[in-house]
Design a protein around this motif. Structure first.
Motif, PDB file in Angstrom:
ATOM      1  N   ARG A 107       0.068   5.589 -11.347  1.00 31.68           N
ATOM      2  CA  ARG A 107      -1.343   5.925 -11.308  1.00 31.68           C
ATOM      3  C   ARG A 107      -2.199   4.722 -10.891  1.00 31.68           C
ATOM      4  N   LYS A 108      -1.579   3.543 -10.782  1.00 31.62           N
ATOM      5  CA  LYS A 108      -2.307   2.380 -10.277  1.00 31.62           C
ATOM      6  C   LYS A 108      -2.612   2.520  -8.792  1.00 31.62           C
ATOM      7  N   ALA A 109      -1.958   3.464  -8.123  1.00 32.99           N
ATOM      8  CA  ALA A 109      -2.164   3.721  -6.696  1.00 32.99           C
ATOM      9  C   ALA A 109      -2.637   5.160  -6.527  1.00 32.99           C
ATOM     10  N   PRO A 110      -3.226   5.496  -5.388  1.00 28.41           N
ATOM     11  CA  PRO A 110      -3.673   6.879  -5.163  1.00 28.41           C
ATOM     12  C   PRO A 110      -2.496   7.858  -5.175  1.00 28.41           C
ATOM     13  N   LEU A 111      -2.769   9.074  -5.646  1.00 29.14           N
ATOM     14  CA  LEU A 111      -1.764  10.126  -5.594  1.00 29.14           C
ATOM     15  C   LEU A 111      -1.464  10.496  -4.142  1.00 29.14           C
TER      16      LEU A 111
ATOM     17  N   ASP B 130       3.307   7.791   2.083  1.00 31.02           N
ATOM     18  CA  ASP B 130       2.547   8.929   2.603  1.00 31.02           C
ATOM     19  C   ASP B 130       3.029   9.349   3.985  1.00 31.02           C
TER      20      ASP B 130
ATOM     21  N   CYS C 225       0.864  -1.182   0.000  1.00 26.82           N
ATOM     22  CA  CYS C 225       0.000   0.000   0.000  1.00 26.82           C
ATOM     23  C   CYS C 225       0.900   1.231   0.000  1.00 26.82           C
ATOM     24  N   THR C 226       0.294   2.421   0.006  1.00 24.82           N
ATOM     25  CA  THR C 226       1.078   3.658  -0.057  1.00 24.82           C
ATOM     26  C   THR C 226       1.380   4.240   1.329  1.00 24.82           C
TER      27      THR C 226
ATOM     28  N   PRO D  86      -1.591  12.732  -1.028  1.00 28.78           N
ATOM     29  CA  PRO D  86      -2.630  13.721  -0.709  1.00 28.78           C
ATOM     30  C   PRO D  86      -2.211  15.155  -0.989  1.00 28.78           C
TER      31      PRO D  86
ATOM     32  N   TYR E 172       5.590  12.966  -8.832  1.00 30.07           N
ATOM     33  CA  TYR E 172       4.668  13.873  -8.153  1.00 30.07           C
ATOM     34  C   TYR E 172       5.420  15.028  -7.506  1.00 30.07           C
TER      35      TYR E 172
END
Length: 233
Positions: free
Chosen positions: A92-96, A75, A70-71, A98, A129
């Motif tokens: 992009r397969k995972a959330p950006l 994060d 997971c991210t 925040p 990012y």
């Protein structure tokens, strides 16, 4: 600036090589002791990546990337780094993240890329990012950065399944302010090599002892070359 005593208390091992300080351990435990001015890193994307290479490479046989389920690791590290300018590779397969302000695209060119083999296009881009504030430079650059990737096979010199080219990292460093560069997910040490080639101070963390040893060797080589020939322009 960093506090060496605090780092040694929090990390499994700390090595200082010229302008670079390398820490073996979980970055989330070590970051409180660091005071970097900017960060450039390639964290676990959070997509459960496993290489299919059946070779003698370190990552062969489906060896997974630590904390890639997971991210959370990404994060948490970003949150701990605060508002300093950061460039963070991702998928992009995972959330950006925040706090992402915009997305850059790394264009690798058509040389490599797998994906769906029934299609006539290769997936030859990757996202970067933009997080935090304090970036430098004039607005004369587009959001696409071209640089060829690292050779795809270990026999050709690849050291990590997700290794980033040093030349690309040097380009990205030009948009980060002077001062201490941090890579909380150091891997095989490419960001550290790029920082030394730019005559920048560097601090990196890596949780995997095998990759930590590779990073130490690469950065020792970069430091030695810099001492012999002078830092690259």
């Amino acid at each position: 600036m960093t506090n060496r005593a605090d780092m040694e208390a929090l990390a499994v091992r700390v090595e200082t090589i010229g302008l670079a300080t390398l820490c073996l351990g979980d970055c989330r435990e070590i970051l409180p002791a660091l005071q970097p001015d900017c960060a450039l890193f390639d964290p676990p994307f959070g997509i459960g990546y496993k290489s299919g290479y059946a070779t003698d490479a370190l990552w062969a046989g489906g060896r997974s990337i630590a904390n890639d389920g997971c991210t959370t690791a990404r994060d948490e590290a970003i949150k701990m780094l605060g508002e300093i300018p950061m460039l963070v590779f991702g998928s992009r397969k995972a959330p950006l993240p925040p706090s992402c302000k915009m997305t850059l695209t790394w264009d690798k060119g058509p040389a490599l890329g797998m994906g769906d083999l029934s299609l006539p296009w290769k997936p030859t881009t990757e996202e970067i990012y933009v997080v935090g504030r304090g970036f430098v430079g004039t607005r004369d650059k587009g959001a696409v950065v071209y640089h060829p990737p690292v050779q795809s096979m270990a026999k050709n010199g690849r050291l990590h399944p997700n290794e980033k080219p040093v030349g690309l990292l040097r380009i990205l460093l030009q948009s980060l302010p002077d001062g201490l560069v941090c890579d909380p997910f150091m891997g095989s040490g490419s960001t550290g090599v790029a920082a030394l080639q730019e005559n920048r101070s560097f601090v990196g963390c890596e949780i995997d002892p095998a990759y930590f040893d590779i990073a130490c060797r690469r950065i020792e080589d970069a430091q030695r070359q810099g001492s012999l020939f002078g830092a690259a322009a």
